[in-house]
Write a protein that holds these residues in place. Structure first.
Motif, PDB file in Angstrom:
ATOM      1  N   ILE A 173      33.238  37.853   2.176  1.00 60.77           N
ATOM      2  CA  ILE A 173      34.323  37.437   1.276  1.00 60.77           C
ATOM      3  C   ILE A 173      35.614  37.360   2.084  1.00 60.77           C
ATOM      4  O   ILE A 173      36.423  36.450   1.947  1.00 60.77           O
ATOM      5  CB  ILE A 173      34.504  38.478   0.138  1.00 60.77           C
ATOM      6  CG1 ILE A 173      33.205  38.608  -0.656  1.00 60.77           C
ATOM      7  CG2 ILE A 173      35.696  38.146  -0.746  1.00 60.77           C
ATOM      8  CD1 ILE A 173      33.137  39.817  -1.540  1.00 60.77           C
ATOM      9  N   ARG A 174      35.741  38.317   2.964  1.00 57.97           N
ATOM     10  CA  ARG A 174      36.980  38.502   3.719  1.00 57.97           C
ATOM     11  C   ARG A 174      37.126  37.463   4.835  1.00 57.97           C
ATOM     12  O   ARG A 174      36.266  37.412   5.720  1.00 57.97           O
ATOM     13  CB  ARG A 174      36.885  39.901   4.332  1.00 57.97           C
ATOM     14  CG  ARG A 174      37.978  40.259   5.239  1.00 57.97           C
ATOM     15  CD  ARG A 174      37.619  41.521   6.015  1.00 57.97           C
ATOM     16  NE  ARG A 174      38.784  41.955   6.743  1.00 57.97           N
ATOM     17  CZ  ARG A 174      38.769  42.843   7.705  1.00 57.97           C
ATOM     18  NH1 ARG A 174      37.627  43.412   8.057  1.00 57.97           N
ATOM     19  NH2 ARG A 174      39.874  43.167   8.319  1.00 57.97           N
ATOM     20  N   GLU A 175      38.160  36.681   4.829  1.00 56.55           N
ATOM     21  CA  GLU A 175      38.495  35.727   5.903  1.00 56.55           C
ATOM     22  C   GLU A 175      37.257  35.234   6.668  1.00 56.55           C
ATOM     23  O   GLU A 175      37.092  35.532   7.863  1.00 56.55           O
ATOM     24  CB  GLU A 175      39.465  36.386   6.893  1.00 56.55           C
ATOM     25  CG  GLU A 175      40.778  36.836   6.259  1.00 56.55           C
ATOM     26  CD  GLU A 175      41.700  37.488   7.275  1.00 56.55           C
ATOM     27  OE1 GLU A 175      42.445  36.757   7.947  1.00 56.55           O
ATOM     28  OE2 GLU A 175      41.660  38.724   7.395  1.00 56.55           O
ATOM     29  N   PRO A 232      36.012  50.525  14.058  1.00 57.87           N
ATOM     30  CA  PRO A 232      36.949  51.241  13.194  1.00 57.87           C
ATOM     31  C   PRO A 232      37.849  50.309  12.385  1.00 57.87           C
ATOM     32  O   PRO A 232      38.754  50.788  11.694  1.00 57.87           O
ATOM     33  CB  PRO A 232      37.783  52.078  14.175  1.00 57.87           C
ATOM     34  CG  PRO A 232      37.123  51.947  15.522  1.00 57.87           C
ATOM     35  CD  PRO A 232      36.375  50.660  15.485  1.00 57.87           C
ATOM     36  N   GLY A 233      37.631  48.979  12.444  1.00 60.01           N
ATOM     37  CA  GLY A 233      38.480  48.039  11.708  1.00 60.01           C
ATOM     38  C   GLY A 233      39.924  48.228  12.137  1.00 60.01           C
ATOM     39  O   GLY A 233      40.220  48.442  13.319  1.00 60.01           O
ATOM     40  N   ALA A 234      40.835  48.206  11.154  1.00 62.37           N
ATOM     41  CA  ALA A 234      42.271  48.322  11.473  1.00 62.37           C
ATOM     42  C   ALA A 234      42.615  49.676  12.098  1.00 62.37           C
ATOM     43  O   ALA A 234      43.614  49.795  12.810  1.00 62.37           O
ATOM     44  CB  ALA A 234      43.090  48.094  10.214  1.00 62.37           C
ATOM     45  N   TYR A 235      41.796  50.705  11.838  1.00 67.94           N
ATOM     46  CA  TYR A 235      42.069  52.022  12.448  1.00 67.94           C
ATOM     47  C   TYR A 235      41.926  51.999  13.972  1.00 67.94           C
ATOM     48  O   TYR A 235      42.385  52.914  14.652  1.00 67.94           O
ATOM     49  CB  TYR A 235      41.157  53.097  11.856  1.00 67.94           C
ATOM     50  CG  TYR A 235      41.509  53.474  10.433  1.00 67.94           C
ATOM     51  CD1 TYR A 235      42.838  53.604  10.027  1.00 67.94           C
ATOM     52  CD2 TYR A 235      40.509  53.705   9.494  1.00 67.94           C
ATOM     53  CE1 TYR A 235      43.155  53.943   8.714  1.00 67.94           C
ATOM     54  CE2 TYR A 235      40.815  54.054   8.187  1.00 67.94           C
ATOM     55  CZ  TYR A 235      42.141  54.172   7.808  1.00 67.94           C
ATOM     56  OH  TYR A 235      42.455  54.517   6.519  1.00 67.94           O
ATOM     57  N   HIS A 257      33.851  44.802  17.774  1.00 66.59           N
ATOM     58  CA  HIS A 257      34.693  44.030  16.857  1.00 66.59           C
ATOM     59  C   HIS A 257      34.034  42.681  16.622  1.00 66.59           C
ATOM     60  O   HIS A 257      33.555  42.046  17.574  1.00 66.59           O
ATOM     61  CB  HIS A 257      36.109  43.843  17.420  1.00 66.59           C
ATOM     62  CG  HIS A 257      36.798  45.143  17.594  1.00 66.59           C
ATOM     63  ND1 HIS A 257      37.273  45.861  16.530  1.00 66.59           N
ATOM     64  CD2 HIS A 257      37.031  45.884  18.709  1.00 66.59           C
ATOM     65  CE1 HIS A 257      37.790  46.999  16.979  1.00 66.59           C
ATOM     66  NE2 HIS A 257      37.651  47.039  18.301  1.00 66.59           N
ATOM     67  N   ILE A 258      34.035  42.286  15.373  1.00 66.53           N
ATOM     68  CA  ILE A 258      33.395  41.023  15.007  1.00 66.53           C
ATOM     69  C   ILE A 258      34.211  39.854  15.552  1.00 66.53           C
ATOM     70  O   ILE A 258      33.675  38.894  16.097  1.00 66.53           O
ATOM     71  CB  ILE A 258      33.274  40.940  13.461  1.00 66.53           C
ATOM     72  CG1 ILE A 258      32.315  42.043  12.992  1.00 66.53           C
ATOM     73  CG2 ILE A 258      32.824  39.563  13.014  1.00 66.53           C
ATOM     74  CD1 ILE A 258      32.289  42.252  11.493  1.00 66.53           C
ATOM     75  N   SER A 259      35.518  39.955  15.399  1.00 64.52           N
ATOM     76  CA  SER A 259      36.398  38.872  15.867  1.00 64.52           C
ATOM     77  C   SER A 259      36.802  39.119  17.314  1.00 64.52           C
ATOM     78  O   SER A 259      36.587  40.203  17.865  1.00 64.52           O
ATOM     79  CB  SER A 259      37.642  38.804  14.982  1.00 64.52           C
ATOM     80  OG  SER A 259      38.403  39.987  15.153  1.00 64.52           O
TER      81      SER A 259
HETATM   82  C1  DQA Z   1      38.035  44.062  13.421  1.00 60.72           C
HETATM   83  C2  DQA Z   1      39.358  43.649  14.049  1.00 60.72           C
HETATM   84  C3  DQA Z   1      40.486  44.485  13.488  1.00 60.72           C
HETATM   85  O1  DQA Z   1      41.706  44.108  14.091  1.00 60.72           O
HETATM   86  C4  DQA Z   1      40.591  44.312  12.024  1.00 60.72           C
HETATM   87  O2  DQA Z   1      41.614  45.128  11.473  1.00 60.72           O
HETATM   88  C5  DQA Z   1      39.308  44.546  11.327  1.00 60.72           C
HETATM   89  C6  DQA Z   1      38.088  44.008  11.917  1.00 60.72           C
HETATM   90  C7  DQA Z   1      36.867  43.151  13.868  1.00 60.72           C
HETATM   91  O3  DQA Z   1      35.749  43.538  13.639  1.00 60.72           O
HETATM   92  O4  DQA Z   1      37.102  42.090  14.416  1.00 60.72           O
HETATM   93  O5  DQA Z   1      39.259  45.103  10.242  1.00 60.72           O
HETATM   94  O6  DQA Z   1      37.737  45.355  13.829  1.00 60.72           O
END
Ligand code: DQA
Length: 302
Positions: A173-175, A232-235, A257-259
Motif C-alpha cells: 500500500i505504502r509508496e 529498522p525502517g525510519a529508526y 533496506h528495500i529501497s
Molecule cells: C527503508 C528505508 C527507510 O529510510 C524508510 O524510513 C523505511 C524503509 C527501506 O526499506 O528502504 O521505512 O528502511
C-alpha cells in the motif's frame, strides 16, 4: 599491536580465560573451544587487529584466521594468557562439516592480508616478490580448501530472527513506486522460505511500529537466535537504542533496506545500526531479504 595485545583482544572476544576450554593451532588460524559459545562475539573478533576472518567451529568453537606468519606468535601468547596448553586439538581426528568451515573473509581483509605478507617479507629484508605474495595467499586458500574436503558431520541448528520496523507492515500500500507492490504477507513468506532453503531450523519474523518493542525483541533474542536480519525502517536513521540493543546481544546482524536509501534524502544517509552489522543490503526490493538470509546462513556455516 603486539602478539600479546592481539591475543588478549581475542581472549576478550571469546569470553575471557575462564571460558576457554581448549585452543589449538592450525596453519593459518587459532582454533578455540569454549564452554559458553554465547560469549563469543564474532563481530568484535572480526575487528581485532590482524584478524583476516573468522569461522564457526562445531557448536562450541570458533576459528580465528591470522595467516601463516602471524598466527604462531599470537597462538603462543594466547596459550600463555589462558593457561590452557595449546598442543592438543580437542577435535583432532573429529572431522567437521564443510559448512562449518566457511571462513568469512572480507575483500578488504584479503587485501590487508596480502599487504601484511608483503610487509613481513620486507621486514625480513627479503623483498616480497609477487610470487611470494601469491604463495602466501594460496597457502591461506589451501588451508581452507584442505579442510573443505573433510567428510560431512551434523549441521549446526541455527535460528534466524527477522525484524521489520515501522510502516513495513504497510508494504504493497505504502509508496509502491519505492517499496514495490508486494505486501507484508509476501515478505513473510519469502523470509520463511529463504530461511528454510538456507538451512535454518527456525525463522521468526517480527514487525513493530514501536522502538521499545523492537529493543525488547532484540534483547529477547539473546541466547535463542544465532543471526538477525533487520530493516529498522525510519529508526535506521534515528535509533541509538536499537543499535545498542544489537551490540548488547552481539549476534551477527545484517541490515536490509528495500529501497536504495543511498540515493534518497540526506536524512536517510545516516544509519546508526550499520556499525553493528556485517553487511548492508539496499535497493533489491523484498528480494534483498533473501540475499541477507543467504549471506547470514553462509556466515553461520550452513
Ligand atoms: C527503508 C528505508 C527507510 O529510510 C524508510 O524510513 C523505511 C524503509 C527501506 O526499506 O528502504 O521505512 O528502511
Amino acid at each position: 599491536m603486539s602478539d600479546r595485545e592481539i591475543a588478549s583482544a581475542v581472549l576478550g572476544c571469546v569470553g575471557g580465560a575462564a571460558n576457554v576450554v581448549a585452543n589449538s593451532l592450525c596453519m593459518t588460524r587459532l582454533r578455540i573451544t569454549v564452554a559458553n559459545p554465547m560469549a563469543i562475539n564474532r563481530i568484535s573478533l572480526d575487528l581485532v587487529d590482524g584478524v583476516l576472518g573468522t569461522a564457526t567451529r562445531g557448536t562450541n568453537g570458533v576459528e580465528v584466521v591470522f595467516g601463516p606468519k602471524a598466527v604462531r606468535g599470537i597462538f603462543n601468547e594466547f596459550s600463555r594468557l589462558t593457561g590452557v596448553s595449546g598442543d592438543v586439538d580437542p577435535q583432532a581426528g573429529v572431522r567437521t562439516h564443510r559448512s562449518n568451515l566457511h571462513v568469512h573473509i572480507s575483500p578488504g581483509r584479503r587485501k590487508s592480508y596480502v599487504a601484511q605478507a608483503d610487509a613481513h617479507e620486507e621486514r625480513t629484508a627479503k623483498a616480497a616478490s609477487a610470487d611470494d605474495t601469491l604463495d602466501l595467499t594460496r597457502l591461506l586458500e589451501d588451508d581452507i580448501e584442505d579442510e573443505v574436503d573433510e567428510p560431512e558431520a551434523e549441521k549446526p541448528a541455527r535460528r534466524l530472527l527477522v525484524i521489520n520496523g515501522p510502516n513495513l507492515n504497510m508494504l504493497g500500500i505504502r509508496e509502491p513506486a519505492l517499496y514495490g507492490k508486494e505486501d507484508y504477507a509476501a515478505l513473510l513468506e519469502l523470509c520463511k522460505e529463504a530461511a528454510k532453503n538456507a538451512g535454518f531450523v527456525d525463522c521468526r519474523c517480527f514487525q513493530s511500529n514501536h522502538e521499545g518493542a523492537i529493543v525488547d525483541e532484540i534483547q529477547d533474542a539473546f541466547g535463542i537466535f544465532d543471526g538477525l536480519v533487520i530493516n529498522p525502517g525510519a529508526y535506521t536513521h534515528t535509533s541509538v537504542a536499537i543499535l545498542d540493543a544489537v551490540k548488547a546481544i552481539g549476534i551477527p546482524t545484517i541490515e536490509v533496506h528495500i529501497s536504495k536509501v543511498e540515493e534518497r534524502e540526506d536524512f536517510r544517509q545516516v544509519s546508526y545500526i550499520r556499525q553493528a552489522c556485517l553487511e548492508t543490503i539496499t535497493g533489491l526490493g523484498i528480494e534483498g531479504y533473501r540475499v541477507a538470509i543467504n549471506h547470514m546462513a553462509e556466515h553461520l556455516g550452513l
